[in-house]
Design a protein around this motif. Structure first.
Motif, PDB file in Angstrom:
ATOM      1  N   TYR A 199      40.807  37.070  54.055  1.00 17.37           N
ATOM      2  CA  TYR A 199      41.057  38.070  52.487  1.00 17.37           C
ATOM      3  C   TYR A 199      42.653  37.559  51.734  1.00 17.37           C
ATOM      4  N   ALA A 259      41.047  35.196  49.929  1.00 13.15           N
ATOM      5  CA  ALA A 259      40.578  35.758  48.840  1.00 13.15           C
ATOM      6  C   ALA A 259      41.002  36.422  47.399  1.00 13.15           C
ATOM      7  N   GLY A 260      42.680  37.573  47.630  1.00 13.13           N
ATOM      8  CA  GLY A 260      43.318  37.614  47.426  1.00 13.13           C
ATOM      9  C   GLY A 260      44.539  36.887  45.966  1.00 13.13           C
ATOM     10  N   MET A 270      42.507  33.774  45.166  1.00  7.60           N
ATOM     11  CA  MET A 270      41.615  32.823  44.244  1.00  7.60           C
ATOM     12  C   MET A 270      41.384  34.529  43.156  1.00  7.60           C
ATOM     13  N   THR A 330      43.375  36.011  42.201  1.00  8.82           N
ATOM     14  CA  THR A 330      44.618  36.252  41.292  1.00  8.82           C
ATOM     15  C   THR A 330      44.738  35.089  40.290  1.00  8.82           C
ATOM     16  N   ALA A 382      35.621  34.055  46.066  1.00 11.17           N
ATOM     17  CA  ALA A 382      37.062  35.559  46.482  1.00 11.17           C
ATOM     18  C   ALA A 382      36.247  36.422  46.677  1.00 11.17           C
ATOM     19  N   PHE A 408      35.369  37.612  51.296  1.00 11.66           N
ATOM     20  CA  PHE A 408      35.767  39.470  51.481  1.00 11.66           C
ATOM     21  C   PHE A 408      34.990  39.297  51.845  1.00 11.66           C
ATOM     22  N   GLY A 414      41.566  44.944  54.712  1.00  9.15           N
ATOM     23  CA  GLY A 414      41.616  43.861  53.920  1.00  9.15           C
ATOM     24  C   GLY A 414      41.916  43.212  52.350  1.00  9.15           C
ATOM     25  N   ILE A 423      44.572  44.072  50.880  1.00  4.20           N
ATOM     26  CA  ILE A 423      45.510  42.977  50.707  1.00  4.20           C
ATOM     27  C   ILE A 423      45.124  42.457  50.019  1.00  4.20           C
ATOM     28  N   CYS A 424      43.547  42.121  49.766  1.00  5.66           N
ATOM     29  CA  CYS A 424      42.886  41.322  48.586  1.00  5.66           C
ATOM     30  C   CYS A 424      43.063  41.755  47.467  1.00  5.66           C
ATOM     31  N   LEU A 425      43.345  43.088  46.649  1.00  8.28           N
ATOM     32  CA  LEU A 425      43.067  43.369  45.520  1.00  8.28           C
ATOM     33  C   LEU A 425      45.307  43.924  45.262  1.00  8.28           C
ATOM     34  N   ILE A 452      47.316  41.358  45.603  1.00  9.62           N
ATOM     35  CA  ILE A 452      48.040  40.268  45.697  1.00  9.62           C
ATOM     36  C   ILE A 452      48.055  40.121  43.926  1.00  9.62           C
ATOM     37  N   PRO A 453      46.873  40.612  43.699  1.00 10.99           N
ATOM     38  CA  PRO A 453      46.467  40.087  42.002  1.00 10.99           C
ATOM     39  C   PRO A 453      47.242  41.682  41.302  1.00 10.99           C
ATOM     40  N   VAL A 500      51.387  40.371  41.204  1.00 11.75           N
ATOM     41  CA  VAL A 500      51.337  38.873  40.620  1.00 11.75           C
ATOM     42  C   VAL A 500      50.779  39.229  39.652  1.00 11.75           C
ATOM     43  N   ILE A 501      49.824  39.857  39.483  1.00 13.04           N
ATOM     44  CA  ILE A 501      50.099  39.856  37.539  1.00 13.04           C
ATOM     45  C   ILE A 501      50.283  40.444  37.073  1.00 13.04           C
ATOM     46  N   SER A 527      51.158  39.242  52.988  1.00 13.78           N
ATOM     47  CA  SER A 527      50.158  39.441  52.971  1.00 13.78           C
ATOM     48  C   SER A 527      49.733  39.145  54.418  1.00 13.78           C
TER      49      SER A 527
END
Lengths: 176, 197
Positions: A117, A120-121, A123, A125, B135, B139, B152, B155-157, B159-160, B163-164, B177
């Motif tokens: 996970y 995946a996050g 990637m 990004t 990605a 997932f 999950g 965490i997966c969403l 992070i972007p 950061v963004i 994470s």
């Protein structure tokens, strides 16, 4: 230290650190590289994507693309430093893993379920960051969406995706 | 395993040559090259048993390093100690790296050509698609229970988004994470990330 030497040290440190996010074969490494050099404008998104694309077409480990990143950042010394940067943590980690194979794997296994996970996050990004640096037309969104579906559902090979993308670029150039 | 090690020690130059040849002839990453590796390491040179090869491949996918490179280093370590590990690392990276550098030099040389800009643009779009597709695959491939999937997804969403949108540090987001995820997500059956390049 001169600017050039400090850049080489920075490249070594970032590449060595980013290698730790290759857990499970994921490309978390790309997100670190993008965060350090593409987003601040030190490396153009086109060259970043180009180096990664070439890495998918060459024989051997695909992580050799980092040599292209190093070359674009600091010429041949940059490429060499990238190789050292990727080799140091791998040699240490893999040698330890080979030596204490049975003891280490249960500790590493603690991070494995979450690592998918996290990577995946990372990637996501990297992909989003790259897309934000390029102005994409609506038709090109369809092109990207097709690739996403192909990679996800049909497990398209990265090398084939890169070659086909380059071929479409050539066709558009010839037709324009 | 110890007997295998004792029987299969190789001089450093042989290790370097072996992995240089593998670096020239294996395409598509570690899993794609599994047959080629088996022919060379198990059948022809008898450095590993089939079980050793599988075990080392799985271990290579579990340690924080590029897995094909990690596999080469683990084999190099077993047949030549620490210098075998260093030699195998350099030797397997060398062919691909030389080609990458040559291609990058040509890219700089031909940077004025109008076709290159269009080709690079479409390759860039292809890479965006590859990253997003991988990605999603990573997932979906995790295949855990509902609670773990929820964590999950966060965490997966997360992070972007962090950061963004919030311009936060990627490293902090990734490390936090990983720690939070290892405390909340548990599975010992399906390492879904192992087949994504």
């Amino acid at each position: 230290m001169s600017n050039n030497a400090s850049l080489l040290v920075e490249i070594l440190a970032v590449i060595a650190f980013s290698t730790l996010f290759s857990l499970g074969g994921g490309n978390g490494q790309l997100a670190i590289i993008q965060d350090y050099w593409v987003d601040p404008g030190i490396l153009s998104p086109a060259l970043f994507a180009w180096a990664y694309a070439i890495g998918n077409l060459v024989p051997g480990p695909k992580c050799s693309f980092v040599a292209g990143i190093g070359y674009f950042l600091a010429g041949f010394p940059g490429a060499l430093v990238c190789l050292v940067g990727i080799s140091i943590p791998t040699v240490i980690g893999a040698s330890l893993a080979a030596h204490w194979h049975d003891h280490l794997k249960r500790y590493v296994a603690l991070f494995i379920p979450a690592s998918g996970y996290v990577i995946a996050g990372m990637m996501l990004t990297a992909g989003t960051g790259l897309a934000l640096n390029i102005t994409i037309d609506p038709v090109e969104y369809v092109f990207v969406a097709l690739i996403v579906l192909g990679v996800w559902l049909k497990r398209w090979d990265p090398g084939v995706v890169v070659l086909c993308s380059a071929g479409i670029g050539v066709l558009i150039h010839l037709s324009g | 395993m110890k007997n295998q090690n004792k029987q299969s020690q190789l001089p450093i130059q042989s290790i370097c040559w072996l992995f240089f040849v593998l670096g020239c002839t294996c395409f598509g990453g570690m899993w794609a090259a599994i047959d080629r590796l088996q022919r060379e390491l198990v059948e022809r040179r008898k450095l590993l048993t089939t079980d050793d090869q599988k075990s080392l491949m799985l271990a290579a996918a579990m340690i924080p390093a590029p897995k094909f490179l990690a596999f080469a280093v683990m084999v190099g370590y077993r047949v030549g100690g620490i210098w075998g590990a260093v030699g195998s690392s350099v030797a397997i990276l060398l062919p691909g790296t030389l080609i990458v550098i040559a291609a990058c030099v040509l890219t700089i040389t031909a940077s004025e050509h109008p076709a290159l800009a269009i080709v690079q643009r479409y390759v860039g779009l292809g890479v965006i698609g590859l990253l997003a597709g991988n990605a999603v695959r990573m997932f979906v491939g995790e295949g855990l229970d509902r609670d773990s999937i929820l964590f999950g997804l966060v965490i997966c969403l997360g992070i972007p988004v962090y950061v963004i949108l919030h311009e936060g540090s990627l490293i902090i987001a990734a490390c936090a994470s990983l720690v939070l995820g290892s405390l909340t997500i548990r599975s010992d059956t399906r390492p879904g990330s192992a087949d994504v390049e």
